[in-house]
Write a protein that holds these residues in place. Structure first.
Motif, PDB file in Angstrom:
ATOM      1  N   SER A 158      11.439   0.358  -8.868  1.00 51.48           N
ATOM      2  CA  SER A 158      11.492   1.776  -9.240  1.00 51.48           C
ATOM      3  C   SER A 158      12.637   2.501  -8.551  1.00 51.48           C
ATOM      4  O   SER A 158      13.204   3.439  -9.105  1.00 51.48           O
ATOM      5  CB  SER A 158      10.175   2.457  -8.856  1.00 51.48           C
ATOM      6  OG  SER A 158       9.937   2.308  -7.464  1.00 51.48           O
ATOM      7  N   ASN A 159      13.003   2.061  -7.330  1.00 54.48           N
ATOM      8  CA  ASN A 159      13.871   2.921  -6.513  1.00 54.48           C
ATOM      9  C   ASN A 159      15.362   2.715  -6.744  1.00 54.48           C
ATOM     10  O   ASN A 159      16.158   3.528  -6.296  1.00 54.48           O
ATOM     11  CB  ASN A 159      13.523   2.789  -5.024  1.00 54.48           C
ATOM     12  CG  ASN A 159      13.612   1.390  -4.509  1.00 54.48           C
ATOM     13  OD1 ASN A 159      13.610   0.438  -5.284  1.00 54.48           O
ATOM     14  ND2 ASN A 159      13.686   1.235  -3.199  1.00 54.48           N
ATOM     15  N   LYS A 184      10.236  -7.959 -16.460  1.00 53.48           N
ATOM     16  CA  LYS A 184       9.137  -7.008 -16.680  1.00 53.48           C
ATOM     17  C   LYS A 184       9.712  -5.673 -16.203  1.00 53.48           C
ATOM     18  O   LYS A 184       9.886  -5.445 -15.003  1.00 53.48           O
ATOM     19  CB  LYS A 184       7.941  -7.464 -15.851  1.00 53.48           C
ATOM     20  CG  LYS A 184       6.585  -6.765 -16.020  1.00 53.48           C
ATOM     21  CD  LYS A 184       6.586  -5.296 -16.152  1.00 53.48           C
ATOM     22  CE  LYS A 184       5.434  -4.620 -15.455  1.00 53.48           C
ATOM     23  NZ  LYS A 184       5.617  -3.164 -15.442  1.00 53.48           N
ATOM     24  N   HIS A 186      10.318  -1.807 -15.153  1.00 55.77           N
ATOM     25  CA  HIS A 186       9.462  -0.862 -14.434  1.00 55.77           C
ATOM     26  C   HIS A 186       9.073   0.270 -15.381  1.00 55.77           C
ATOM     27  O   HIS A 186       9.932   0.824 -16.077  1.00 55.77           O
ATOM     28  CB  HIS A 186      10.156  -0.319 -13.185  1.00 55.77           C
ATOM     29  CG  HIS A 186       9.172   0.262 -12.222  1.00 55.77           C
ATOM     30  ND1 HIS A 186       8.563   1.468 -12.450  1.00 55.77           N
ATOM     31  CD2 HIS A 186       8.652  -0.222 -11.073  1.00 55.77           C
ATOM     32  CE1 HIS A 186       7.711   1.714 -11.460  1.00 55.77           C
ATOM     33  NE2 HIS A 186       7.745   0.700 -10.608  1.00 55.77           N
ATOM     34  N   SER A 187       7.791   0.608 -15.360  1.00 55.81           N
ATOM     35  CA  SER A 187       7.272   1.605 -16.315  1.00 55.81           C
ATOM     36  C   SER A 187       7.829   3.002 -16.060  1.00 55.81           C
ATOM     37  O   SER A 187       7.696   3.883 -16.917  1.00 55.81           O
ATOM     38  CB  SER A 187       5.745   1.645 -16.237  1.00 55.81           C
ATOM     39  OG  SER A 187       5.229   0.344 -16.372  1.00 55.81           O
ATOM     40  N   GLY A 221       1.691  -4.113 -15.349  1.00 55.87           N
ATOM     41  CA  GLY A 221       1.936  -5.240 -14.453  1.00 55.87           C
ATOM     42  C   GLY A 221       0.731  -6.145 -14.351  1.00 55.87           C
ATOM     43  O   GLY A 221       0.850  -7.375 -14.359  1.00 55.87           O
ATOM     44  N   GLN A 226       1.207 -10.201 -14.797  1.00 54.59           N
ATOM     45  CA  GLN A 226       0.420 -11.355 -14.333  1.00 54.59           C
ATOM     46  C   GLN A 226       0.553 -12.526 -15.310  1.00 54.59           C
ATOM     47  O   GLN A 226       0.688 -13.682 -14.899  1.00 54.59           O
ATOM     48  CB  GLN A 226      -1.060 -10.956 -14.191  1.00 54.59           C
ATOM     49  CG  GLN A 226      -1.343 -10.047 -13.002  1.00 54.59           C
ATOM     50  CD  GLN A 226      -1.266 -10.788 -11.665  1.00 54.59           C
ATOM     51  OE1 GLN A 226      -1.284 -12.005 -11.612  1.00 54.59           O
ATOM     52  NE2 GLN A 226      -1.146 -10.029 -10.582  1.00 54.59           N
ATOM     53  N   PHE A 239      10.981  -9.969  -7.150  1.00 57.82           N
ATOM     54  CA  PHE A 239      10.179  -8.727  -7.171  1.00 57.82           C
ATOM     55  C   PHE A 239      10.648  -7.804  -6.054  1.00 57.82           C
ATOM     56  O   PHE A 239      10.923  -8.261  -4.942  1.00 57.82           O
ATOM     57  CB  PHE A 239       8.703  -9.102  -6.956  1.00 57.82           C
ATOM     58  CG  PHE A 239       7.779  -7.924  -6.697  1.00 57.82           C
ATOM     59  CD1 PHE A 239       7.123  -7.288  -7.742  1.00 57.82           C
ATOM     60  CD2 PHE A 239       7.561  -7.453  -5.401  1.00 57.82           C
ATOM     61  CE1 PHE A 239       6.278  -6.204  -7.504  1.00 57.82           C
ATOM     62  CE2 PHE A 239       6.725  -6.370  -5.155  1.00 57.82           C
ATOM     63  CZ  PHE A 239       6.076  -5.747  -6.212  1.00 57.82           C
ATOM     64  N   GLY A 241       9.033  -4.054  -4.605  1.00 56.50           N
ATOM     65  CA  GLY A 241       8.035  -3.008  -4.824  1.00 56.50           C
ATOM     66  C   GLY A 241       7.061  -2.947  -3.668  1.00 56.50           C
ATOM     67  O   GLY A 241       7.426  -3.181  -2.510  1.00 56.50           O
ATOM     68  N   SER A 242       5.799  -2.668  -3.993  1.00 59.04           N
ATOM     69  CA  SER A 242       4.796  -2.455  -2.946  1.00 59.04           C
ATOM     70  C   SER A 242       4.317  -3.783  -2.359  1.00 59.04           C
ATOM     71  O   SER A 242       4.427  -4.838  -2.984  1.00 59.04           O
ATOM     72  CB  SER A 242       3.602  -1.717  -3.532  1.00 59.04           C
ATOM     73  OG  SER A 242       2.993  -2.520  -4.532  1.00 59.04           O
ATOM     74  N   ALA A 248      -0.090  -9.637  -4.744  1.00 57.45           N
ATOM     75  CA  ALA A 248      -0.864 -10.042  -5.923  1.00 57.45           C
ATOM     76  C   ALA A 248      -0.091 -11.098  -6.719  1.00 57.45           C
ATOM     77  O   ALA A 248      -0.665 -12.089  -7.183  1.00 57.45           O
ATOM     78  CB  ALA A 248      -1.155  -8.823  -6.799  1.00 57.45           C
ATOM     79  N   GLU A 265      10.358  -8.585  -2.212  1.00 58.14           N
ATOM     80  CA  GLU A 265      10.793  -7.689  -1.144  1.00 58.14           C
ATOM     81  C   GLU A 265       9.808  -6.540  -1.156  1.00 58.14           C
ATOM     82  O   GLU A 265       9.645  -5.881  -2.181  1.00 58.14           O
ATOM     83  CB  GLU A 265      12.217  -7.222  -1.459  1.00 58.14           C
ATOM     84  CG  GLU A 265      12.861  -6.517  -0.294  1.00 58.14           C
ATOM     85  CD  GLU A 265      13.728  -5.383  -0.785  1.00 58.14           C
ATOM     86  OE1 GLU A 265      14.626  -5.601  -1.579  1.00 58.14           O
ATOM     87  OE2 GLU A 265      13.450  -4.250  -0.353  1.00 58.14           O
ATOM     88  N   MET A 266       9.116  -6.328  -0.012  1.00 65.54           N
ATOM     89  CA  MET A 266       7.952  -5.440  -0.071  1.00 65.54           C
ATOM     90  C   MET A 266       8.030  -4.210   0.833  1.00 65.54           C
ATOM     91  O   MET A 266       8.247  -3.118   0.356  1.00 65.54           O
ATOM     92  CB  MET A 266       6.702  -6.261   0.218  1.00 65.54           C
ATOM     93  CG  MET A 266       6.488  -7.340  -0.831  1.00 65.54           C
ATOM     94  SD  MET A 266       5.156  -8.486  -0.491  1.00 65.54           S
ATOM     95  CE  MET A 266       5.829  -9.465   0.831  1.00 65.54           C
ATOM     96  N   CYS A 302      14.712   0.933   0.598  1.00 63.63           N
ATOM     97  CA  CYS A 302      13.954  -0.096   1.334  1.00 63.63           C
ATOM     98  C   CYS A 302      14.394  -0.118   2.789  1.00 63.63           C
ATOM     99  O   CYS A 302      13.657  -0.588   3.654  1.00 63.63           O
ATOM    100  CB  CYS A 302      14.166  -1.475   0.743  1.00 63.63           C
ATOM    101  SG  CYS A 302      15.062  -1.534  -0.771  1.00 63.63           S
ATOM    102  N   GLU A 393       4.350   1.385   6.175  1.00 63.97           N
ATOM    103  CA  GLU A 393       5.488   2.062   5.539  1.00 63.97           C
ATOM    104  C   GLU A 393       5.008   3.342   4.850  1.00 63.97           C
ATOM    105  O   GLU A 393       4.054   3.309   4.074  1.00 63.97           O
ATOM    106  CB  GLU A 393       6.115   1.124   4.495  1.00 63.97           C
ATOM    107  CG  GLU A 393       7.318   1.726   3.775  1.00 63.97           C
ATOM    108  CD  GLU A 393       7.829   0.836   2.624  1.00 63.97           C
ATOM    109  OE1 GLU A 393       9.033   0.604   2.571  1.00 63.97           O
ATOM    110  OE2 GLU A 393       7.017   0.384   1.793  1.00 63.97           O
ATOM    111  N   PHE A 395       6.575   5.402   2.226  1.00 63.05           N
ATOM    112  CA  PHE A 395       7.744   5.305   1.354  1.00 63.05           C
ATOM    113  C   PHE A 395       8.216   6.701   0.991  1.00 63.05           C
ATOM    114  O   PHE A 395       7.535   7.433   0.282  1.00 63.05           O
ATOM    115  CB  PHE A 395       7.380   4.496   0.109  1.00 63.05           C
ATOM    116  CG  PHE A 395       8.560   4.081  -0.712  1.00 63.05           C
ATOM    117  CD1 PHE A 395       9.496   3.187  -0.214  1.00 63.05           C
ATOM    118  CD2 PHE A 395       8.743   4.579  -1.992  1.00 63.05           C
ATOM    119  CE1 PHE A 395      10.584   2.804  -0.973  1.00 63.05           C
ATOM    120  CE2 PHE A 395       9.823   4.197  -2.765  1.00 63.05           C
ATOM    121  CZ  PHE A 395      10.748   3.306  -2.247  1.00 63.05           C
TER     122      PHE A 395
END
Ligand code: NAP
Length: 525
Positions: A158-159, A184, A186-187, A221, A226, A239, A241-242, A248, A265-266, A302, A393, A395
């Protein structure tokens, strides 16, 4: 171009059949057309089928053809013009100038990978010639090269709606390695994603690549994301994101009959260590640089500096006071999505309400519905060490200053830190010994250590590491930025005693592609 709200599966534009996704302008809360009906499992199936079919041809493209393909993608993204930055700004609340810079970075990254592909170093060619006379055992002829893993699933972040999204670093490095990509999207920025996806589709057609080399899916997602990671034809995942999303996906990838690597990367709070001499000599200047870095992109980087560590005393007090003033003067900025804004508010409230945390300053309140009001907080090292939640974090633009009684406490904090993308040292010559003592611990905690700069702003180059131990990433051995990111999507194969006609061209004796090789442990000139 009129946005059509479709999935892009190979060369086709396909209208989804699941719940609609709409972009929301976070500055106004207004819903942006068109609607993006989500993809179904059948759409995932079709994209994976095409990706698998494309793989055998795409992996055999010449280095030159693959490099030209990456360059054509960059050209096509540039050719979109201002429509891309305008739509990106409407979907993310980021200023157009920032998105212009991000487009430059995205295209520069694609061109960097083109040059990497051409040079061929990533094939990591190694030849150990046979030694039939060796005693007590003869040695076989051994030749190694790297080959692509297969189709890769990429989750747009998203960022960075351009640089870490549809044609971002994960896609560029996977395509460079010879892997087809299924994104996939990002919405939060489907329109931006469609524009970039169509640019890639055009590049695929222009370069006569197999159509399944790229597909773009929209949807939930938890459903199609999945399904994508579960699909047996997908061989790796990228990936950003969170932590919960990354975890997951790791669980799904591990539970498959054939587990696959997930490069997620979380979360990272990017600690900054303020050494005493630097603080004494230039505390105000450091405070200024720190708050500028903290506010970059409303803190949604990040590498945002979310933790500051220093020795309690007058110099740290002066730093806190100067940083507090700069925070108070910070303008409110629109955050990327309503969800990210909500998570930020709850993170800030948790700090404000914490009995052992003191609020130093808040920035200007905004008038928009999803404004970030910068926050600066302080806590003692003792309290920080006693509560793991303080390492979480938040964010967005929020940072916590930790006051330490002595260097032992600083060392204990360093030892207790979770894995980080970056650690920053603000130090002068007189701090050298203290920094040297801390460095061996810091190396164990972060992917990048920098002195007297700020962690935001990641150079895309050959020596960059944008990675680090968990939870910064799921795999500390790699980077998601820079040319070394290509290695995530490759694996080595050794060919033992194969006749020349069966050997890949690059491993034949005459080195027909003239790529640098390691022969019997020595670099071929
Ligand atoms: P996110 O919620 O992790 O979503 C990222 C992508 O992963 C989206 O496409 C999402 O799909 C998908 N996803 C999430 N959970 C999933 C699951 N259980 N299974 C399959 N797919 C899943 O991240 P975000 O939306 O960008 O932001 C939310 C939070 O993530 C932020 O508040 C921040 O804390 C963190 N974040 C961190 C960084 C960083 O670099 N450290 C960057 C961005 C975000 P949907 O479209 O269905 O949501």
């Amino acid at each position: 171009m009129t946005l059509q709200g479709t999935l892009l599966i190979g060369q086709q534009a396909v209208t989804g059949s699941q719940a609609d996704i709409y972009a929301v302008n976070p500055a106004t809360g207004e819903t942006l057309p068109p609607r993006y009906p989500g993809g179904s499992r059948a759409d995932v199936e079709k994209a994976c089928q095409l990706a698998e079919a494309a793989f055998s041809q795409y992996r055999e493209t010449t280095l030159e053809a693959r490099a030209q393909f990456l360059e054509t993608i960059a050209d096509e993204i540039e050719a979109i013009g201002t429509e891309l930055t305008q739509r990106g700004a409407a979907e993310t609340g980021l200023p157009e100038a920032r998105l212009e810079g991000e487009r430059g970075r995205t295209c520069g990254q694609l061109r960097l990978f083109a040059s990497v592909v051409r040079a061929g170093e990533w094939l990591d060619l190694r030849l150990d010639p046979a030694q039939p006379e060796r005693q007590p055992m003869p040695r076989a002829d051994l030749r190694q090269r790297h080959i692509p893993l297969g189709p890769v699933a990429v989750f747009g972040a998203s960022n960075f709606p351009l640089a870490f999204s549809v044609a971002g670093g994960d896609t560029a490095s996977a395509l460079a390695a010879g892997c087809p990509v299924v994104v996939k999207g990002h919405s939060a920025h489907p329109g931006t994603s469609e524009l970039v996806g169509r640019a890639i589709q055009r590049a695929v057609a222009k370069c006569e690549m197999p159509e399944g080399v790229f597909s773009l899916l929209f949807g939930s997602g938890r459903d199609i994301g999945q399904a994508l990671v579960s699909d047996p034809r997908i061989k790796a995942v990228g990936f950003t994101g969170s932590r919960s999303g990354g975890m997951a996906l790791m669980a799904t990838a591990q539970a498959r009959p054939e587990p696959i690597p997930v490069y997620a990367e979380m979360s990272s709070i990017n600690p900054v260590f303020l050494f005493p001499e630097a603080l004494k000599a230039r505390g105000n200047k450091i405070a200024e640089g720190f708050v500028a870095s903290l506010n970059m992109g409303a803190g949604q980087f990040c590498t945002n500096p979310g933790l500051v560590i220093g020795l309690k005393g007058a110099d740290l007090d002066a730093f806190i006071s100067a940083a507090g003033e700069a925070v108070k003067a910070s303008n409110a900025q629109t955050m990327l999505t309503p969800g990210i804004h909500e998570a930020y508010q709850s993170g800030i409230s948790a700090l404000s309400d914490h009995s052992n945390v003191k609020e130093i300053a808040r920035g200007q309140a905004g008038s928009g519905p999803h404004s970030c009001q910068t926050g600066l907080f302080v806590a003692s090292a003792q309290d920080f060490l006693a509560d793991d939640a303080l390492q979480g974090e938040v964010f967005g633009a929020s940072s916590l200053v930790i006051e330490c009684q002595d260097s032992d406490e600083i060392q204990r904090i360093a030892e207790q830190l979770e894995g980080q993308l970056t650690i920053t040292l603000q130090m002068d010559d007189g701090d050298l010994n203290a920094a040297k003592a801390l460095l061996p611990t810091l190396e164990q905690r972060a992917g990048r250590i920098l002195a007297n700069g700020w962690p935001t702003g990641v150079e895309v180059g050959h020596a960059m590491v944008h990675g680090g131990p968990y939870p910064a990433t799921s795999d500390s051995r790699t980077t998601s930025v820079g040319s070394a990111a290509i290695y995530r999507f490759l694996r080595p194969v050794c060919y033992q005693d194969l006749p020349t006609d069966l050997l890949p061209e690059v491993l034949r004796d005459d080195n027909p592609l003239n790529v640098s090789r390691l022969v019997d442990g020595k670099r071929e000139s």
